[in-house]
Design a protein around this motif. Structure first.
Motif, mmCIF file in Angstrom:
data_model
loop_
_atom_site.group_PDB
_atom_site.id
_atom_site.type_symbol
_atom_site.label_atom_id
_atom_site.label_comp_id
_atom_site.label_asym_id
_atom_site.label_seq_id
_atom_site.Cartn_x
_atom_site.Cartn_y
_atom_site.Cartn_z
ATOM 1 N N VAL A 54 -54.128 -33.190 18.506
ATOM 2 C CA VAL A 54 -53.956 -33.335 17.055
ATOM 3 C C VAL A 54 -53.530 -34.762 16.734
ATOM 4 O O VAL A 54 -54.105 -35.416 15.847
ATOM 5 C CB VAL A 54 -52.917 -32.318 16.523
ATOM 6 N N LEU A 55 -52.545 -35.261 17.455
ATOM 7 C CA LEU A 55 -52.041 -36.616 17.206
ATOM 8 C C LEU A 55 -53.126 -37.663 17.438
ATOM 9 O O LEU A 55 -53.285 -38.590 16.635
ATOM 10 C CB LEU A 55 -50.817 -36.884 18.088
ATOM 11 N N GLU A 56 -53.895 -37.522 18.492
ATOM 12 C CA GLU A 56 -54.977 -38.485 18.752
ATOM 13 C C GLU A 56 -55.997 -38.475 17.610
ATOM 14 O O GLU A 56 -56.483 -39.539 17.213
ATOM 15 C CB GLU A 56 -55.642 -38.188 20.091
ATOM 16 N N ASP A 57 -56.304 -37.305 17.056
ATOM 17 C CA ASP A 57 -57.224 -37.242 15.912
ATOM 18 C C ASP A 57 -56.618 -37.920 14.691
ATOM 19 O O ASP A 57 -57.308 -38.667 13.981
ATOM 20 C CB ASP A 57 -57.588 -35.797 15.578
ATOM 21 N N TRP A 58 -55.359 -37.646 14.394
ATOM 22 C CA TRP A 58 -54.695 -38.285 13.251
ATOM 23 C C TRP A 58 -54.737 -39.799 13.395
ATOM 24 O O TRP A 58 -54.924 -40.517 12.421
ATOM 25 C CB TRP A 58 -53.253 -37.825 13.141
ATOM 26 N N MET A 59 -54.565 -40.290 14.609
ATOM 27 C CA MET A 59 -54.494 -41.733 14.854
ATOM 28 C C MET A 59 -55.829 -42.433 14.619
ATOM 29 O O MET A 59 -55.852 -43.636 14.378
ATOM 30 C CB MET A 59 -54.006 -41.998 16.276
#
Length: 183
Positions: A54-59
């Motif tokens: 999720v965090l990698e997508d947000w980034m």
């Protein structure tokens, strides 16, 4: 003498040992590995995938990192909300952040104050900031309250897990109030 109406970006007056920079390879893994359990559960309930994914997508949308004494401690960014507006020509956006659980004392206080400056900065561009908060995550809810977000309702079956999430919004001063049914 300094102009009292001039805004200095937070990076110009960071506390000692703090630095803002663009995200780098490895930042997501470090932050995701040190998330508070409630933050990890919230991310996973929202998206149905591991917090790191999720965090990698947000980034991907662009973000910054706050490092304290050389260690990445927070990643944050904002995403415009297509089709969501306060009034014609005024856009809305959703801010996001992921913060390590190991911050304490002065470092945690510094990060919280810097987050308020960042939200104020975003608010100059977007009249409406909106976010959701897992009802189980009371620390994040209190932080959003402190940042000036207001409760606008609850969605009982939200995200991949179908859990209750609160909708919170923050309007720029001078922006017309939203109706009870908006956004």
């Amino acid at each position: 003498m300094a102009d009292p109406g001039r805004f200095d970006p937070p990076a110009r007056r960071l506390p000692a040992g703090c630095r803002l920079r663009r995200a780098a390879s490895g930042d997501a893994g470090r932050i995701a590995g040190l998330l508070r359990a409630d933050d990890r559960r919230e991310m996973e309930a929202l998206d149905g995938r591991p917090a790191l994914d999720v965090l990698e997508d947000w980034m991907r949308g662009g973000c910054h990192v706050l490092s304290v004494r050389g260690e990445a401690t927070a990643i944050f960014g904002i995403v415009g909300c297509p089709g969501s507006s306060v009034a014609p020509g005024q856009r809305a956006a959703t801010p996001w952040a992921a913060i390590v659980s190991t911050l304490g004392g002065d470092d945690l206080a510094d990060m919280m104050w810097l987050s308020r400056f960042q939200v104020d900065s975003w608010q100059r561009r977007w009249p409406l900031l909106q976010t959701v908060c897992d009802t189980r995550n009371s620390f994040r809810r209190h932080w959003l309250d402190w940042l000036g977000f207001e409760h606008r309702g609850r969605v009982e079956g939200f995200g991949a897990a179908g859990l209750p999430f609160d909708l919170l919004v923050r309007l720029r001063v001078g922006t017309p109030a939203l109706s009870a049914n908006a956004p």
